[in-house]
Design a protein around this motif. Structure first.
Motif, short mmCIF file in Angstrom:
data_model
loop_
_atom_site.label_atom_id
_atom_site.label_comp_id
_atom_site.label_asym_id
_atom_site.label_seq_id
_atom_site.Cartn_x
_atom_site.Cartn_y
_atom_site.Cartn_z
N TRP A 1 1.99 5.14 -2.76
CA TRP A 1 0.72 5.59 -2.19
C TRP A 1 -0.12 6.36 -3.21
N GLN A 2 0.55 7.08 -4.09
CA GLN A 2 -0.15 7.90 -5.08
C GLN A 2 -0.63 7.11 -6.29
N THR A 3 -0.25 5.84 -6.40
CA THR A 3 -0.66 5.03 -7.55
C THR A 3 -2.16 4.79 -7.51
N ASP A 4 -2.82 4.98 -8.63
CA ASP A 4 -4.27 4.85 -8.72
C ASP A 4 -4.70 3.39 -8.60
N LEU A 5 -5.59 3.12 -7.66
CA LEU A 5 -6.10 1.77 -7.46
C LEU A 5 -7.12 1.36 -8.52
N GLY A 6 -7.80 2.33 -9.09
CA GLY A 6 -8.86 2.02 -10.04
C GLY A 6 -9.96 1.21 -9.37
N GLU A 7 -10.44 0.19 -10.06
CA GLU A 7 -11.48 -0.67 -9.50
C GLU A 7 -10.92 -1.98 -8.97
N ASN A 8 -9.60 -2.03 -8.79
CA ASN A 8 -8.96 -3.25 -8.32
C ASN A 8 -9.11 -3.42 -6.81
N TYR A 9 -9.09 -4.67 -6.37
CA TYR A 9 -9.05 -4.94 -4.94
C TYR A 9 -7.68 -4.56 -4.38
N VAL A 10 -6.63 -4.92 -5.12
CA VAL A 10 -5.27 -4.62 -4.68
C VAL A 10 -4.40 -4.28 -5.87
N LEU A 11 -3.29 -3.60 -5.59
CA LEU A 11 -2.19 -3.47 -6.53
C LEU A 11 -1.05 -4.31 -5.98
N ALA A 12 -0.39 -5.08 -6.85
CA ALA A 12 0.69 -5.96 -6.41
C ALA A 12 1.64 -6.19 -7.57
N ALA A 13 2.80 -6.73 -7.27
CA ALA A 13 3.79 -7.06 -8.31
C ALA A 13 3.72 -8.55 -8.62
N GLN A 14 3.89 -8.87 -9.89
CA GLN A 14 3.95 -10.27 -10.28
C GLN A 14 5.08 -10.96 -9.52
N ASP A 15 4.84 -12.16 -9.05
CA ASP A 15 5.86 -12.89 -8.31
C ASP A 15 7.06 -13.16 -9.20
N TYR B 1 0.42 -14.57 -11.44
CA TYR B 1 0.37 -14.83 -10.01
C TYR B 1 1.16 -13.72 -9.30
N PHE B 2 0.54 -13.07 -8.33
CA PHE B 2 1.22 -11.96 -7.67
C PHE B 2 1.77 -12.35 -6.31
N ASN B 3 2.80 -11.62 -5.87
CA ASN B 3 3.35 -11.78 -4.54
C ASN B 3 2.62 -10.83 -3.59
N SER B 4 2.16 -11.34 -2.46
CA SER B 4 1.32 -10.54 -1.56
C SER B 4 2.11 -9.83 -0.47
N GLY B 5 3.43 -9.80 -0.58
CA GLY B 5 4.24 -9.15 0.45
C GLY B 5 4.17 -7.64 0.43
N VAL B 6 3.81 -7.07 -0.73
CA VAL B 6 3.61 -5.62 -0.86
C VAL B 6 2.28 -5.43 -1.57
N LEU B 7 1.34 -4.81 -0.89
CA LEU B 7 0.00 -4.62 -1.46
C LEU B 7 -0.48 -3.19 -1.20
N VAL B 8 -1.08 -2.59 -2.21
CA VAL B 8 -1.88 -1.39 -2.00
C VAL B 8 -3.32 -1.87 -2.01
N ILE B 9 -4.03 -1.67 -0.91
CA ILE B 9 -5.33 -2.32 -0.72
C ILE B 9 -6.48 -1.32 -0.79
N ASN B 10 -7.48 -1.68 -1.57
CA ASN B 10 -8.74 -0.94 -1.64
C ASN B 10 -9.62 -1.46 -0.51
N LEU B 11 -9.52 -0.85 0.68
CA LEU B 11 -10.22 -1.34 1.86
C LEU B 11 -11.73 -1.28 1.70
N GLU B 12 -12.19 -0.24 1.03
CA GLU B 12 -13.62 -0.06 0.84
C GLU B 12 -14.20 -1.22 0.02
N LYS B 13 -13.53 -1.56 -1.08
CA LYS B 13 -14.01 -2.66 -1.92
C LYS B 13 -13.85 -4.00 -1.22
N TRP B 14 -12.76 -4.15 -0.46
CA TRP B 14 -12.52 -5.37 0.31
C TRP B 14 -13.68 -5.62 1.27
#
Length: 340
Positions: free
Chosen positions: A150-164, A190-203
């Motif tokens: 939760w504390q990981t900085d999103l920056g200007e990204n839409y999401v944070l995710a792990a490479q598949d 290519y990332f796996n979408s099962g775990v995402l930190v989402i920038n809802l505002e940018k989305w």
């Protein structure tokens, strides 16, 4: 819509939620995933720092009342509030038409539930004042304090995710089949979408929900992995990479060494030698529908902390599933002949 969402109070509000800003978590499930959802949520709470609380939104794809109650009983007494949100009816018809095509005629895997697509609409379903959320699939268990994620900085990204773990890049055989048509670099991860930190505002600003449905309808014959393909296509060069420990699948243990994997030697060794932060059961074989699933012991460790305590996928359950499958297959064959 949002006012109705807030009326769906399903658990007594914990005082800490009124004082501290909670970690916002979103899951989506139908009734078949009620038990796995409970395991995911319970594992999250079992490892959460006492300094944090959880506001859990569940996008309801048809969970029965009795199973909702079991979910709530599993999470009672914890620093967690649960809110069930009705599925996104405003998008449902357009979504279901394309979903049926991908399952029957297109490339999508048959074990992908339509509920998986609901994550596309998270930004529309959650109150606008919520700017950030963590999305979690319901086929995973958490072994680490989620507040770190939760504390990981999103920056200007839409999401944070792990490479598949298995699909290294968009140009892999099981990556984006139309990456060239989309003008995406073949080396793009290519990332796996099962775990995402989402920038809802940018989305919301980017109208991603609308663009996702448009993509699904336009490119449905190319889709292999449901909305995961869609998000990878839409977020090329606009997603941030998480430590792969936050989304570990059993497939990482199938590599003969780090050279074969998508990871540098130090990261690969860390994955192999240490307990994963999050274990993701990505294939059609899950601890609750198959026996001898790798890492299933972690799932059963946490299931015994839920109202499904003691449940196991036994030989008799397996036999019953096979009989049900054969019966349904026979019925469908009879239906084909009678209609012809």
């Amino acid at each position: 819509m949002l006012k109705d969402t807030y009326k769906l109070i399903t658990k007594t509000r914990i005082n800490t939620l009124q004082v501290n800003s909670p970690i916002v978590v979103v899951c989506a499930a139908d009734d078949k995933y009620a038990m796995p959802l409970s395991v995911t949520a319970r594992s999250l709470l079992a490892n959460l720092s006492n300094d944090y609380s959880i506001l859990l939104f569940v996008i309801d794809g048809g969970i029965k009342k009795k199973n909702k109650q079991k979910i709530l009983e599993t999470l009672s007494g914890e620093n967690c509030e649960v809110r069930f949100i009705p599925r996104p009816e405003q998008f449902a018809k357009r979504l279901e038409e394309a979903y049926r095509y991908t399952i029957t005629e297109g490339q999508a895997k048959k074990y992908i539930s339509i509920a998986q697509y609901y994550r596309i609409f998270i930004a529309d379903l959650l109150p606008e004042q919520i700017k950030k959320a963590i999305y979690l699939d319901c086929d995973l268990v958490i072994n680490e304090d989620l507040s770190q994620l939760w504390q990981t900085d999103l920056g200007e990204n839409y999401v944070l995710a792990a490479q598949d773990t298995w699909i290294h890049s968009v140009s892999a055989n099981n990556g984006l089949l139309n990456y060239q048509e989309l003008g995406i670099d073949s080396n793009a991860k290519y990332f796996n979408s099962g775990v995402l930190v989402i920038n809802l505002e940018k989305w919301r600003r980017g109208k991603i929900s609308t663009k996702a449905i448009e993509y699904l309808n336009h490119y449905k014959e190319y889709i292999l992995y449901g909305d995961q393909d869609i998000l990878n296509a839409l977020f090329t060069d606009q997603w941030g990479e998480l430590d792969p420990q936050w989304n570990v699948t059993a497939r990482v243990y199938e590599y003969s060494g780090w050279e074969e994997s998508p990871y540098p030697e130090n990261i690969y060794n860390n994955l192999i030698q240490n307990k994963p932060y999050i274990i993701h059961f990505v294939s059609g074989e899950k601890p609750w529908n198959s026996r001898n699933v790798p890492l299933a012991e972690h799932f059963f460790h946490y299931i015994d902390m839920t109202t499904w305590s003691g449940w196991r996928f036994t030989f008799w359950r397996e036999l019953w599933l096979k009989l049900v499958y054969k019966f349904r297959k026979a019925i469908s064959i009879v239906g084909i002949y009678t209609t012809n």
